[in-house]
Scaffold this motif. Sequence first.
Motif, PDB file in Angstrom:
ATOM      1  N   ILE A 105      -6.362  -3.103  -1.600  1.00 46.23           N
ATOM      2  CA  ILE A 105      -5.099  -2.626  -2.103  1.00 46.23           C
ATOM      3  C   ILE A 105      -4.755  -3.017  -3.629  1.00 46.23           C
ATOM      4  CG2 ILE A 105      -2.658  -3.602  -1.956  1.00 46.23           C
ATOM      5  CD1 ILE A 105      -3.195  -4.074   0.954  1.00 46.23           C
ATOM      6  N   PHE A 111       0.717  -1.348  -0.015  1.00 42.79           N
ATOM      7  CA  PHE A 111      -0.081   0.060   0.009  1.00 42.79           C
ATOM      8  C   PHE A 111       0.895   1.248  -0.093  1.00 42.79           C
ATOM      9  CE2 PHE A 111      -3.750   1.927   0.071  1.00 42.79           C
ATOM     10  CZ  PHE A 111      -3.726   3.337   1.058  1.00 42.79           C
ATOM     11  N   MET A 121      -1.096   8.871 -18.162  1.00 40.41           N
ATOM     12  CA  MET A 121      -0.107  10.168 -18.121  1.00 40.41           C
ATOM     13  C   MET A 121       0.890   9.873 -19.491  1.00 40.41           C
ATOM     14  SD  MET A 121       0.971  11.277 -14.445  1.00 40.41           S
ATOM     15  CE  MET A 121       2.704  11.905 -15.044  1.00 40.41           C
ATOM     16  N   LEU A 146      -2.913   2.881  -9.644  1.00 29.36           N
ATOM     17  CA  LEU A 146      -1.718   3.538  -9.945  1.00 29.36           C
ATOM     18  C   LEU A 146      -1.457   3.200 -11.427  1.00 29.36           C
ATOM     19  CD1 LEU A 146       0.266   5.172  -8.742  1.00 29.36           C
ATOM     20  CD2 LEU A 146       1.371   2.866  -8.133  1.00 29.36           C
ATOM     21  N   PHE A 205       7.810   3.041  -6.250  1.00 29.44           N
ATOM     22  CA  PHE A 205       7.028   2.034  -6.060  1.00 29.44           C
ATOM     23  C   PHE A 205       7.833   0.613  -5.448  1.00 29.44           C
ATOM     24  CE2 PHE A 205       3.293  -0.530  -6.210  1.00 29.44           C
ATOM     25  CZ  PHE A 205       3.662  -2.085  -6.474  1.00 29.44           C
ATOM     26  N   ALA A 224       3.980   1.593  -1.223  1.00 31.05           N
ATOM     27  CA  ALA A 224       4.713   1.385  -2.222  1.00 31.05           C
ATOM     28  C   ALA A 224       3.651   2.168  -3.416  1.00 31.05           C
ATOM     29  CB  ALA A 224       5.061  -0.133  -2.787  1.00 31.05           C
ATOM     30  N   CYS A 225       2.342   1.898  -3.188  1.00 32.07           N
ATOM     31  CA  CYS A 225       1.556   2.654  -4.149  1.00 32.07           C
ATOM     32  C   CYS A 225       1.504   4.032  -3.882  1.00 32.07           C
ATOM     33  CB  CYS A 225       0.197   2.066  -4.060  1.00 32.07           C
ATOM     34  SG  CYS A 225      -0.029   0.323  -4.943  1.00 32.07           S
ATOM     35  N   ASP A 260       8.502  11.546 -14.520  1.00 32.06           N
ATOM     36  CA  ASP A 260       7.505  11.219 -13.695  1.00 32.06           C
ATOM     37  C   ASP A 260       7.269   9.699 -13.432  1.00 32.06           C
ATOM     38  OD1 ASP A 260       5.530  14.131 -14.057  1.00 32.06           O
ATOM     39  OD2 ASP A 260       7.158  13.608 -12.672  1.00 32.06           O
ATOM     40  N   LEU A 261       7.201   9.145 -14.891  1.00 31.23           N
ATOM     41  CA  LEU A 261       6.964   7.776 -14.859  1.00 31.23           C
ATOM     42  C   LEU A 261       8.095   6.733 -14.344  1.00 31.23           C
ATOM     43  CD1 LEU A 261       5.255   7.541 -18.498  1.00 31.23           C
ATOM     44  CD2 LEU A 261       4.125   7.007 -16.112  1.00 31.23           C
ATOM     45  N   CYS A 314       7.949   7.396 -10.649  1.00 28.47           N
ATOM     46  CA  CYS A 314       6.635   6.488 -10.171  1.00 28.47           C
ATOM     47  C   CYS A 314       7.217   4.711  -9.582  1.00 28.47           C
ATOM     48  CB  CYS A 314       5.569   6.467 -11.145  1.00 28.47           C
ATOM     49  SG  CYS A 314       4.293   5.240 -10.783  1.00 28.47           S
ATOM     50  N   PHE A 315       7.780   4.494 -10.918  1.00 27.12           N
ATOM     51  CA  PHE A 315       8.157   3.207 -10.765  1.00 27.12           C
ATOM     52  C   PHE A 315       9.211   2.799  -9.756  1.00 27.12           C
ATOM     53  CE2 PHE A 315       5.018   1.348 -13.282  1.00 27.12           C
ATOM     54  CZ  PHE A 315       4.736   2.166 -14.511  1.00 27.12           C
ATOM     55  N   ALA A 365      -0.870   5.804 -14.422  1.00 29.27           N
ATOM     56  CA  ALA A 365       0.578   5.766 -15.298  1.00 29.27           C
ATOM     57  C   ALA A 365       0.353   6.030 -16.856  1.00 29.27           C
ATOM     58  CB  ALA A 365       1.602   4.761 -14.772  1.00 29.27           C
ATOM     59  N   GLY A 391       4.616   5.404  -5.241  1.00 25.27           N
ATOM     60  CA  GLY A 391       4.586   5.472  -6.662  1.00 25.27           C
ATOM     61  C   GLY A 391       3.505   6.809  -7.108  1.00 25.27           C
ATOM     62  N   ALA A 392       2.433   6.943  -6.524  1.00 27.01           N
ATOM     63  CA  ALA A 392       1.530   7.879  -6.892  1.00 27.01           C
ATOM     64  C   ALA A 392       2.163   9.042  -6.789  1.00 27.01           C
ATOM     65  CB  ALA A 392       0.151   7.747  -6.170  1.00 27.01           C
ATOM     66  N   LEU A 441       4.669   9.974  -9.455  1.00 27.87           N
ATOM     67  CA  LEU A 441       3.653  10.203 -10.600  1.00 27.87           C
ATOM     68  C   LEU A 441       2.937  11.813 -10.608  1.00 27.87           C
ATOM     69  CD1 LEU A 441       3.087   8.417 -13.239  1.00 27.87           C
ATOM     70  CD2 LEU A 441       0.733   7.810 -12.130  1.00 27.87           C
ATOM     71  N   PHE A 449       4.701  14.094  -9.021  1.00 24.85           N
ATOM     72  CA  PHE A 449       5.783  15.091  -8.658  1.00 24.85           C
ATOM     73  C   PHE A 449       5.824  16.130  -9.789  1.00 24.85           C
ATOM     74  CE2 PHE A 449       9.349  15.837  -5.871  1.00 24.85           C
ATOM     75  CZ  PHE A 449      10.070  16.641  -6.726  1.00 24.85           C
ATOM     76  N   VAL A 505      -5.925  -0.249  -5.734  1.00 22.16           N
ATOM     77  CA  VAL A 505      -5.024   0.839  -5.540  1.00 22.16           C
ATOM     78  C   VAL A 505      -3.933   0.569  -6.635  1.00 22.16           C
ATOM     79  CG1 VAL A 505      -3.246   1.999  -3.973  1.00 22.16           C
ATOM     80  CG2 VAL A 505      -5.573   1.665  -3.055  1.00 22.16           C
ATOM     81  N   VAL A 506      -3.545  -0.680  -6.487  1.00 21.80           N
ATOM     82  CA  VAL A 506      -2.334  -0.877  -7.714  1.00 21.80           C
ATOM     83  C   VAL A 506      -2.793  -0.728  -9.132  1.00 21.80           C
ATOM     84  CG1 VAL A 506      -0.993  -2.665  -8.507  1.00 21.80           C
ATOM     85  CG2 VAL A 506      -1.281  -2.598  -5.964  1.00 21.80           C
TER      86      VAL A 506
END
Lengths: 154, 135
Positions: free
Chosen positions: B6, A83, B20, B13, A131, A85-86, A123-124, A127-128, B17, A89-90, A93, A95, B9-10
């Motif tokens: 969860i 959670f 975007m 995300l 995460f 990590a999401c 940003d991608l 994100c990764f 991505a 990551g968000a 993304l 930022f 949420v994943v």
Amino acid sequence: MTAVLEVSKHMLDALPNIELVSFLIIVYTMCFGVRKTLATIYLYVLAECMLFGFGLWSVSYLYVWDVLVLLVVLFKKSESALFFACISGAFGLMFGALCAIVTLVIGGWSMAFTWWVAGIPYDLVHCFGNFFICLLLYTPVRRGLDQIRRLSHL
Amino acid sequence: MKNKKIITVVVGLLVAALAMFGVWRTFAPKAAGGYKQVVVHVIDDAGADTSYAEKTDAEYLSEVMDELAEKFDFSYEGATSEYGLFIDTINGVKADYDKDGAYWAIYVNDEYGQYGADSQPVADGDVYKFVYEKY
């Protein structure tokens, strides 16, 4: 805590937008609370300004990390590494969009949108990177910092 | 129930991505192929204007600058960061932002450039200006 942020950031300077700062701010907030984390963040921003001088980026740094702290506080009941990590990551993304607020004030919507779009590939990656770093490190680092907190009565 | 949250949420995300990525593909500047005629002006700290005309198939301005460096008495130096290529020296004239707020501004067809040299697409007939300015 600030020194760890600084060193971790510059350790990964060669890898654009791969950073440990976001992850560390998440675990700091969970382990040490909002006040200590915000103090750490602003000392970190000050150190960065002293190293690199002031610029437009300095203005965005004054608020962008606070957004991450707020996200963590909103979901602090969760103890799931996935959670957080999401969340991390968000944050990575968004930022660029958060930093584009400064450009919006200076140059209007057109300039802000152009600036944001140009930075989307970064940003991608952000994100990764965020995460997977958080997914791998959250549990062991959280355990370690909790022990430090108990032993040092912080 | 917790696992479902969860997973949501994943997936959320991943969708964000991908969205975007779609925005970037739609709105990012697209470089044109084929031969193009461009002009590059360098206006230094003394106001002196040096111009270079170049026929190129480069896609981005930094590639044109590399070609100019090979063919003419032109040089540039810069650093690549998360924001792209940041040029601090052109033809030996260094713009030291920390010292006096100086920087090399990029103009494209007399309009302030929106991109760094490594992401500025090159189009036929474009006129680029590198102007030494102070903040």
